[in-house]
Structure formats: C-alpha cells, structure tokens
Design a protein around this motif. Structure first.
Motif, PDB file in Angstrom:
ATOM      1  N   GLU A   1     -23.855  28.417  17.579  1.00 22.80           N
ATOM      2  CA  GLU A   1     -22.569  28.604  16.893  1.00 22.80           C
ATOM      3  C   GLU A   1     -21.442  28.790  17.916  1.00 22.80           C
ATOM      4  O   GLU A   1     -20.363  28.224  17.766  1.00 22.80           O
ATOM      5  CB  GLU A   1     -22.627  29.830  15.972  1.00 22.80           C
ATOM      6  CG  GLU A   1     -23.640  29.728  14.840  1.00 22.80           C
ATOM      7  CD  GLU A   1     -23.149  28.900  13.665  1.00 22.80           C
ATOM      8  OE1 GLU A   1     -21.998  29.047  13.253  1.00 22.80           O
ATOM      9  OE2 GLU A   1     -23.942  28.094  13.160  1.00 22.80           O
TER      10      GLU A   1
ATOM     11  N   HIS B   1     -19.417  33.633  13.769  1.00 28.44           N
ATOM     12  CA  HIS B   1     -20.816  33.443  13.355  1.00 28.44           C
ATOM     13  C   HIS B   1     -21.762  33.749  14.513  1.00 28.44           C
ATOM     14  O   HIS B   1     -22.791  34.394  14.327  1.00 28.44           O
ATOM     15  CB  HIS B   1     -21.071  31.996  12.886  1.00 28.44           C
ATOM     16  CG  HIS B   1     -20.229  31.592  11.709  1.00 28.44           C
ATOM     17  ND1 HIS B   1     -20.139  30.306  11.260  1.00 28.44           N
ATOM     18  CD2 HIS B   1     -19.437  32.336  10.889  1.00 28.44           C
ATOM     19  CE1 HIS B   1     -19.333  30.254  10.213  1.00 28.44           C
ATOM     20  NE2 HIS B   1     -18.885  31.484   9.981  1.00 28.44           N
TER      21      HIS B   1
ATOM     22  N   ILE C   1     -21.818  33.784   6.181  1.00 30.43           N
ATOM     23  CA  ILE C   1     -21.546  32.583   6.978  1.00 30.43           C
ATOM     24  C   ILE C   1     -21.486  31.342   6.087  1.00 30.43           C
ATOM     25  O   ILE C   1     -20.673  30.436   6.306  1.00 30.43           O
ATOM     26  CB  ILE C   1     -22.627  32.440   8.081  1.00 30.43           C
ATOM     27  CG1 ILE C   1     -22.420  33.535   9.132  1.00 30.43           C
ATOM     28  CG2 ILE C   1     -22.602  31.059   8.720  1.00 30.43           C
ATOM     29  CD1 ILE C   1     -23.455  33.566  10.221  1.00 30.43           C
TER      30      ILE C   1
ATOM     31  N   GLU D   1     -16.655  29.847  13.983  1.00 30.87           N
ATOM     32  CA  GLU D   1     -17.951  29.639  14.658  1.00 30.87           C
ATOM     33  C   GLU D   1     -18.200  30.740  15.694  1.00 30.87           C
ATOM     34  O   GLU D   1     -19.321  31.194  15.870  1.00 30.87           O
ATOM     35  CB  GLU D   1     -18.014  28.255  15.327  1.00 30.87           C
ATOM     36  CG  GLU D   1     -17.839  27.075  14.393  1.00 30.87           C
ATOM     37  CD  GLU D   1     -18.845  27.025  13.246  1.00 30.87           C
ATOM     38  OE1 GLU D   1     -19.785  27.831  13.208  1.00 30.87           O
ATOM     39  OE2 GLU D   1     -18.656  26.176  12.352  1.00 30.87           O
TER      40      GLU D   1
ATOM     41  N   GLU E   1     -19.116  27.990   6.003  1.00 41.88           N
ATOM     42  CA  GLU E   1     -19.663  26.632   6.187  1.00 41.88           C
ATOM     43  C   GLU E   1     -19.221  25.714   5.043  1.00 41.88           C
ATOM     44  O   GLU E   1     -18.986  24.533   5.254  1.00 41.88           O
ATOM     45  CB  GLU E   1     -21.194  26.652   6.271  1.00 41.88           C
ATOM     46  CG  GLU E   1     -21.795  27.552   7.342  1.00 41.88           C
ATOM     47  CD  GLU E   1     -21.322  27.253   8.761  1.00 41.88           C
ATOM     48  OE1 GLU E   1     -20.444  26.380   8.946  1.00 41.88           O
ATOM     49  OE2 GLU E   1     -21.816  27.919   9.684  1.00 41.88           O
TER      50      GLU E   1
ATOM     51  N   HIS F   1     -25.063  23.789  13.950  1.00 46.42           N
ATOM     52  CA  HIS F   1     -24.330  22.565  13.695  1.00 46.42           C
ATOM     53  C   HIS F   1     -24.742  21.410  14.572  1.00 46.42           C
ATOM     54  O   HIS F   1     -24.483  20.266  14.241  1.00 46.42           O
ATOM     55  CB  HIS F   1     -22.841  22.832  13.900  1.00 46.42           C
ATOM     56  CG  HIS F   1     -22.378  23.996  13.091  1.00 46.42           C
ATOM     57  ND1 HIS F   1     -22.741  25.285  13.384  1.00 46.42           N
ATOM     58  CD2 HIS F   1     -21.634  24.034  11.981  1.00 46.42           C
ATOM     59  CE1 HIS F   1     -22.205  26.083  12.478  1.00 46.42           C
ATOM     60  NE2 HIS F   1     -21.538  25.356  11.615  1.00 46.42           N
TER      61      HIS F   1
HETATM   62 FE   LIG Z   1     -21.077  28.279  11.691  1.00 41.96          FE
END
Ligand SMILES: [Fe+2]
Ligand SMILES: [Fe+2]
Length: 258
Positions: free
Chosen positions: A46, A79, A162, A76, A166, A112
């Motif tokens: 992240e 996260h 989270i 991010e 997203e 991701h």
């Molecule tokens: Fe994320």
C-alpha cells in the motif's frame, strides 16, 4: 474528506473466484503468524502504491487527476500505516521464530500491485485503466478478507475501513477514464485486465516451476545418485587392493619429466 459508504454497498464487491477461494483465505488468515506476515506485506504494498501515485500526480498534465492522485496517495499511505500498526500489535504476542509461509507467493498479492507499473511511461488513460483494474481487484480481495475474519474483529475492522476507500478509488478511476478517453476506455480496460492476468499466470508458473524443480532434484538425489554410487562401489570392489606393480616399459629412470 469523503463520506464513508454504507456497509451494505461493500457486500457484492468480491468476484466469484475470490468468493470460491474464501475457505482458503480463511485458513491462511486464521494462523496468527501468517496474518502478521500478510499484514506487513500489505502495508509495504500500500505504501509503495502511495509513492507511485505521488509520481503519477507529478507527471500528469491534468489538474483534476493531479488532485485525485494526491488524495489517493494519502489514502494508500494511511492504509499502509493501518496494516503495519495492526501487524505490530499482533507481532507483540507472536513467537520470535515464526517462519514465512512457503505458499505466500502463489496467491496474488492482496494490495494493488502498482509495483509492476512504470508510472513515468504511462499516459493518463492507461494509468487510470491500470488503477481501476487494480483497485477493483483489491476491493474484491479485501471484501473476502473482511468477511472471513470473524475470528479477529480488529483486523476485520481495518479491512472494512480500507474497503470504503478502495470503493472510492475504484469508482473515481473509472469515471476519470471515461472522461479522458471517452472513445477508447473499454480497450484500455481490457488491456489492463489482460496484462494483470498475464502477470498472475507468470507468478503461478514460476511458483510451479520451483515445485517441479524441487521434485526433480529430490528424485535425482534419492534415485539416480544412489544408482551411480552403487555402480562406483561395484567397480571399486573389482580393483585389486594395495600397491600395483608397474609394467617394465613404464618403469624407467625418472630422467625426464614425461
Ligand atoms: Fe489501499
Ligand atoms: Fe486503493
């Protein structure tokens, strides 16, 4: 900054494959050591993704995309912190000699996967297509993780938190892709999906090659090598023991080197 989505909206995010793999995910996450390792890895992914988004904000010429990428990068980063903090609090109670799980690399990373991307060489539309596919995949996986995590409410709460971000990432990337590339957004999405599929295939194929290599080397060690050792032993048994007389033609004075 953005209003959190109601929980019911995150229920149908997971793909059929991720739902099918739910028992496997439950088994993986149930173990405390594996949970720590996965959370640490997610934290890293992240945070790396956040750095790539900062780079994307630098290189884009579109002011709206720049603002969105900056918000996304901050998400991010957050996260990554949430995952690392949770891993740290779980780690405090874990044994010091926890070993990494060998199957870790087989299943796609839960984050991701932006690390595969060369941000500087992407155009706005290819970047948005890649981001959308990656965010959709992360949302699907995180929804399953949240659903199987009944045994750890704190980690479950993090995935739930989270997941809302997203969903925002997934939606804004698609909306912006349609805006910047109204004619070609579908081919861009398919290209991003195929590229992700190809990388998943390479990941599984390399892991499989590792297993096949191990099996072959083990068979060689336990089946082929003992055969050679037996043949060498048998040949050795036929050799006379002790000193052997040299033939007279070879037994001359050592006046020359050869
Ligand atoms: Fe994320
Ligand atoms: Fe995201």
């Amino acid at each position: 900054m953005f209003a959190p989505a109601p929980q019911r909206r995150t229920h149908n995010l997971s793909t059929p494959i991720d739902r099918m793999l739910a028992p496997v995910h439950r088994w993986i996450w149930r173990n405390r050591e594996r949970r720590v390792q996965k959370l640490l890895r997610f934290g890293e992914t992240e945070t790396d993704g956040g750095r790539d988004l900062l780079r994307a904000a630098e290189v884009t010429a579109d002011p709206l995309l720049r603002r969105l990428y900056l918000v996304h990068a901050a998400d991010e980063q957050r996260h990554g912190q949430l995952f690392r903090r949770r891993a740290a609090s779980l780690l405090r109670g874990a044994p010091a000699d926890a070993q990494p799980w060998p199957g870790e690399g087989w299943i796609a990373p839960g984050g991701h996967g932006l690390d595969d991307l060369d941000v500087g060489s992407e155009s706005d539309d290819t970047m948005l297509a890649f981001l959308h596919v990656a965010e959709r995949s992360a949302a699907s996986r995180f929804a399953v993780y949240r659903d199987v995590m009944q045994f750890d409410p704190a980690t479950r709460g993090i995935f739930d938190d989270i997941l809302r971000d997203e969903m925002f990432h997934m939606n804004y990337t698609l909306t912006q892709l349609v805006r910047v590339s109204p004619e070609r957004h579908r081919p861009r999405l398919w290209r991003a999906r195929l590229s992700r599929l190809w990388k998943a295939y390479l990941r599984v194929a390399s892991a499989l090659a590792g297993v096949i290599g191990t099996v072959f080397l083990t068979v060689q060690y336990f089946v082929v090598l003992p055969l050679f050792a037996w043949l060498a032993k048998r040949t050795g048994a036929r050799e006379p023991i002790g000193w052997i007389a040299i033939a007279p033609e070879r037994n001359q004075a050592t006046s020359r080197e050869y």
